[in-house]
Design a protein around this motif. Structure first.
Motif, PDB file in Angstrom:
ATOM      1  N   VAL A  28      -9.252   9.916 -14.111  1.00  0.00           N
ATOM      2  CA  VAL A  28      -9.175   8.893 -13.069  1.00  0.00           C
ATOM      3  C   VAL A  28      -8.686   7.621 -13.749  1.00  0.00           C
ATOM      4  CG1 VAL A  28     -10.405   7.584 -11.317  1.00  0.00           C
ATOM      5  CG2 VAL A  28     -11.049   9.967 -11.782  1.00  0.00           C
ATOM      6  N   ARG A  29      -7.480   7.214 -13.426  1.00  0.00           N
ATOM      7  CA  ARG A  29      -6.823   6.103 -14.109  1.00  0.00           C
ATOM      8  C   ARG A  29      -6.693   4.915 -13.157  1.00  0.00           C
ATOM      9  NH1 ARG A  29      -2.831   6.271 -18.383  1.00  0.00           N
ATOM     10  NH2 ARG A  29      -3.081   8.533 -18.262  1.00  0.00           N
ATOM     11  N   HIS A  30      -7.242   3.780 -13.587  1.00  0.00           N
ATOM     12  CA  HIS A  30      -7.139   2.538 -12.807  1.00  0.00           C
ATOM     13  C   HIS A  30      -6.292   1.551 -13.589  1.00  0.00           C
ATOM     14  CE1 HIS A  30      -9.043  -1.416 -11.291  1.00  0.00           C
ATOM     15  NE2 HIS A  30      -8.036  -1.079 -10.519  1.00  0.00           N
ATOM     16  N   ALA A  31      -5.162   1.163 -13.026  1.00  0.00           N
ATOM     17  CA  ALA A  31      -4.254   0.220 -13.674  1.00  0.00           C
ATOM     18  C   ALA A  31      -4.166  -1.053 -12.836  1.00  0.00           C
ATOM     19  CB  ALA A  31      -2.870   0.838 -13.833  1.00  0.00           C
ATOM     20  N   VAL A  32      -4.191  -2.185 -13.509  1.00  0.00           N
ATOM     21  CA  VAL A  32      -4.107  -3.481 -12.849  1.00  0.00           C
ATOM     22  C   VAL A  32      -3.003  -4.287 -13.512  1.00  0.00           C
ATOM     23  CG1 VAL A  32      -5.311  -5.598 -12.203  1.00  0.00           C
ATOM     24  CG2 VAL A  32      -6.573  -3.438 -12.375  1.00  0.00           C
ATOM     25  N   ILE A  35       0.841  -1.190   0.000  1.00  0.00           N
ATOM     26  CA  ILE A  35       0.000   0.000   0.000  1.00  0.00           C
ATOM     27  C   ILE A  35       0.882   1.248   0.000  1.00  0.00           C
ATOM     28  CG2 ILE A  35      -1.743   1.296   1.294  1.00  0.00           C
ATOM     29  CD1 ILE A  35      -2.754  -1.337   2.392  1.00  0.00           C
ATOM     30  N   GLY A  36       0.539   2.195  -0.826  1.00  0.00           N
ATOM     31  CA  GLY A  36       1.312   3.428  -0.898  1.00  0.00           C
ATOM     32  C   GLY A  36       0.492   4.561  -1.479  1.00  0.00           C
ATOM     33  N   VAL A  37       0.897   5.783  -1.187  1.00  0.00           N
ATOM     34  CA  VAL A  37       0.232   6.976  -1.704  1.00  0.00           C
ATOM     35  C   VAL A  37       1.299   7.910  -2.257  1.00  0.00           C
ATOM     36  CG1 VAL A  37      -1.201   8.981  -1.166  1.00  0.00           C
ATOM     37  CG2 VAL A  37      -1.668   6.784  -0.057  1.00  0.00           C
ATOM     38  N   HIS A  38       1.053   8.468  -3.432  1.00  0.00           N
ATOM     39  CA  HIS A  38       1.979   9.422  -4.055  1.00  0.00           C
ATOM     40  C   HIS A  38       1.208  10.685  -4.417  1.00  0.00           C
ATOM     41  CE1 HIS A  38       5.245  11.045  -6.435  1.00  0.00           C
ATOM     42  NE2 HIS A  38       4.378  11.252  -7.427  1.00  0.00           N
ATOM     43  N   GLN A  73      -1.942  -5.258  -6.713  1.00  0.00           N
ATOM     44  CA  GLN A  73      -1.615  -5.047  -8.118  1.00  0.00           C
ATOM     45  C   GLN A  73      -2.393  -3.879  -8.715  1.00  0.00           C
ATOM     46  OE1 GLN A  73      -3.502  -7.425  -6.923  1.00  0.00           O
ATOM     47  NE2 GLN A  73      -4.962  -8.264  -8.410  1.00  0.00           N
ATOM     48  N   HIS A  74      -3.093  -3.120  -7.888  1.00  0.00           N
ATOM     49  CA  HIS A  74      -3.923  -2.024  -8.366  1.00  0.00           C
ATOM     50  C   HIS A  74      -3.226  -0.679  -8.154  1.00  0.00           C
ATOM     51  CE1 HIS A  74      -7.569  -4.546  -8.839  1.00  0.00           C
ATOM     52  NE2 HIS A  74      -7.095  -5.195  -7.796  1.00  0.00           N
TER      53      HIS A  74
END
Length: 227
Positions: free
Chosen positions: A184-188, A150-153, A169-170
């Protein structure tokens, strides 16, 4: 199943208060004995090998549910938790596994919130208890952050603001651009595949929501190999 919650929680709350009052009156030695007996009584439910239930039984009569709520509330107020004792009653109401988890979570959250207020009101949460609870939360939080990556940038430039949240993996990213452009970009990250030259590669799937004052709202999809 909110109708189950409405039949379970109202009688459970005063019963939890009665259990808490009994807890305050007992000597520590008797309390330890009763808690030990309670934990031992849960062992058969934990160790018993149950068959996998593929079909959900027909919904049973909920008329007895307030009685179960009363017993569960008293047990929870006295011991702090009820373990697996009442799971079979949820199943007899015709709930599947997912509904049991969600319904019991709703019941327990409401019950535990009231119990925390009662514990504070009766002075049963001292500094040592609170310190131990905070320490457990910090340790568990660190383990979750490490295990689930878990991380926030966050970044802020003159014409663009970016914020990204990472979990397993999200990756969910929010980008704000002037004069009015939101992405709003969702990458998996997908599981490893095999490229034409037989080398292992990892694919990333992108879903992007665009909100623009000039181009309205639209969604784009893309896949790309990771280097």
């Amino acid at each position: 199943r909110w109708h189950v919650v409405l039949h379970f929680v109202p009688p459970a709350l005063p019963a939890a208060w009665v259990g808490l009052l009994l807890l305050r009156q007992l000597e520590p030695a008797y309390l330890n004995l009763l808690l030990g007996l309670f934990l031992i009584s849960n062992l058969p439910l934990v160790l018993r090998r149950q068959r996998e239930i593929e079909t959900v039984p027909q919904a049973g009569n909920i008329a007895w549910l307030p009685v179960v709520g009363t017993l569960a509330g008293f047990e929870s107020g006295f011991t702090g938790a009820v373990g697996l004792l009442f799971n079979r009653f949820y199943h007899r109401l015709g709930l599947n596994k997912q509904e049991i988890v969600a319904t019991r979570a709703a019941n327990d959250v409401l019950l535990h919130l009231v119990k925390v207020v009662l514990y504070v009101s009766y002075g049963m949460l001292d500094r040592a208890t609170l310190t131990a609870g905070v320490a457990m939360m910090v340790i568990a939080g660190n383990q979750i952050v490490t295990k689930d990556r878990i991380g926030v940038h966050y970044s802020w430039e003159s014409s663009e603001i970016k914020m990204a949240f990472y979990w397993r993996q999200h990756r969910v990213a929010l980008e704000l651009e002037k004069p009015f452009e939101i992405e709003v970009r969702h990458a998996v990250k997908l599981k490893n595949g095999t490229s034409p030259n037989s080398e292992a590669v990892q694919q990333t799937s992108y879903n992007i929501l665009h909100v623009s004052a000039f181009n309205d709202i639209y969604i784009t999809h893309a896949n790309s190999p990771d280097s």
